[in-house]
Design a protein around this motif. Structure first.
Motif, PDB file in Angstrom:
ATOM      1  N   TRP A 178     -27.868 -14.319 -19.763  1.00 31.48           N
ATOM      2  CA  TRP A 178     -27.602 -14.064 -18.346  1.00 31.48           C
ATOM      3  C   TRP A 178     -28.765 -13.353 -17.662  1.00 31.48           C
ATOM      4  O   TRP A 178     -28.954 -13.494 -16.466  1.00 31.48           O
ATOM      5  N   ARG A 209     -25.219 -13.121 -25.026  1.00 31.23           N
ATOM      6  CA  ARG A 209     -24.768 -13.116 -23.633  1.00 31.23           C
ATOM      7  C   ARG A 209     -25.735 -12.361 -22.727  1.00 31.23           C
ATOM      8  O   ARG A 209     -26.125 -12.854 -21.669  1.00 31.23           O
ATOM      9  N   LYS A 210     -26.131 -11.189 -23.127  1.00 32.92           N
ATOM     10  CA  LYS A 210     -26.994 -10.371 -22.285  1.00 32.92           C
ATOM     11  C   LYS A 210     -28.334 -11.062 -22.035  1.00 32.92           C
ATOM     12  O   LYS A 210     -28.829 -11.118 -20.902  1.00 32.92           O
ATOM     13  N   PRO A 254     -21.211 -14.216 -27.588  1.00 36.80           N
ATOM     14  CA  PRO A 254     -21.401 -12.833 -27.105  1.00 36.80           C
ATOM     15  C   PRO A 254     -22.702 -12.194 -27.560  1.00 36.80           C
ATOM     16  O   PRO A 254     -23.282 -11.371 -26.831  1.00 36.80           O
ATOM     17  N   GLY A 263     -23.671 -17.981 -22.543  1.00 31.55           N
ATOM     18  CA  GLY A 263     -23.285 -16.576 -22.489  1.00 31.55           C
ATOM     19  C   GLY A 263     -21.800 -16.370 -22.704  1.00 31.55           C
ATOM     20  O   GLY A 263     -21.378 -15.368 -23.307  1.00 31.55           O
ATOM     21  N   LEU A 264     -20.997 -17.314 -22.230  1.00 33.15           N
ATOM     22  CA  LEU A 264     -19.556 -17.219 -22.434  1.00 33.15           C
ATOM     23  C   LEU A 264     -19.160 -17.542 -23.868  1.00 33.15           C
ATOM     24  O   LEU A 264     -18.221 -16.948 -24.413  1.00 33.15           O
TER      25      LEU A 264
END
Length: 311
Positions: free
Chosen positions: A134, A130-131, A127, A123-124
């Motif tokens: 996480w 990422r959603k 991008p 996730g880092l």
């Protein structure tokens, strides 16, 4: 305090009349083909057939990884779940991925945390995912929370003990080198491939207490996949990639392995799974590594355990 899901999956087979010995041998016969089949189903939906084949080849070569898959059955199921999470990420299906991560926590006590760390790092690093990453992480932890709270309540009973496996070490040096190159390739590709790069980093905490398993068994998992990525990258850069594939396959089938033990170190040049599954003489480096649970050893041990324990 061991996660119960693996035992619950196995329980119906015992209730139908199977012996525990037959159950163990059945798992050993099925688990590695299950891992490879899952890898093919996942990567054939993400990349080309050639790269999928090379990834499966890299996964199947190290004999220590093969033995680890058979000897640590719940951990291998977590690797299967990790492949499913990879596909869920690729398709942005956070619900499926979260359920797989939750099931992994109910199967094994430690390895799912490394997959979770890989999701956090992914996730880092990426991008665009990422959603989804996480969400999978959060849902997985929520689904595992009853068991995790149970473990926290009884944390005083946990104590790390020395393991005999830490007295030796082995690793397929050529494939690990390819895996390091594949990490760079995957990171530069970006997108879903960075999850493999993140997973490679996520498995590094194994070095603190499980060095043998990092270099020889479960810790090889992301790096062998990345080795397959490296093989594809090398083949794609040459005018006649089929020749490169043949050369790399020849090197790969040898699977040279570094063995380090109390008596020193040596390199076994032909240490691939294929050789050991077809040889008539057992491996001298792993005289006690047969994972098929010899009845003459296991049944007396089970008898002693039953005699000194109660339901």
């Amino acid at each position: 305090l061991y996660p119960p899901l693996f035992h619950l999956i196995s329980l119906p087979v015992v209730e139908w009349g199977s012996s525990l010995m037959a159950l163990a041998k059945g798992w050993c016969a099925a688990i590695f083909p299950l891992l490879l089949l899952t890898a093919w189903l996942v990567f054939s939906r993400i990349t080309t057939a050639r790269e999928s084949f090379l990834i499966l080849l890299a996964l199947s070569l190290p004999y220590s990884f093969y033995l680890g898959c058979l000897n640590y059955l719940p951990a291998t199921l977590v690797l299967v779940a990790a492949l499913g999470i990879l596909l869920a990420l690729f398709r942005h299906r956070w619900l499926a991925g979260g359920l797989l991560l939750a099931c992994a926590f109910w199967v094994h006590a430690g390895l799912p945390w490394l997959v979770a760390l890989g999701l956090l790092l992914f996730g880092l690093l990426e991008p665009a995912y990422r959603k989804t990453a996480w969400k999978i992480l959060l849902l997985g932890l929520m689904g595992a929370s009853p068991w995790l709270l149970h473990l926290a309540r009884h944390a005083s009973f946990f104590q790390l003990q020395p393991r005999g496996e830490e007295h030796s070490l082995e690793t397929p040096v050529a494939l690990v080198a390819l895996g390091l190159f594949g990490w760079v390739v995957a990171f530069r590709r970006g997108g879903i491939w960075r999850f493999l790069a993140a997973l490679g980093l996520g498995f590094l905490p194994m070095l603190s207490a499980y060095r043998f398993r990092f270099f020889a068994t479960q810790g090889l998992f992301p790096w062998m996949i990345l080795a397959g990525v490296a093989l594809e990258a090398a083949a794609g850069k040459l005018r006649r990639p089929w020749k490169a594939v043949l050369v790399l396959l020849a090197l790969g089938f040898a699977s040279p392995t570094l063995h380090v033990g109390p008596s020193g170190w040596k390199i076994v040049w032909a240490d691939a799974t294929l050789f050991h599954l077809t040889e008539s003489v057992p491996s001298k480096e792993r005289a006690t590594a047969n994972p098929l649970f010899f009845s003459k050893f296991m049944e007396p041990l089970a008898k002693e355990v039953r005699a000194h324990t109660s339901p």
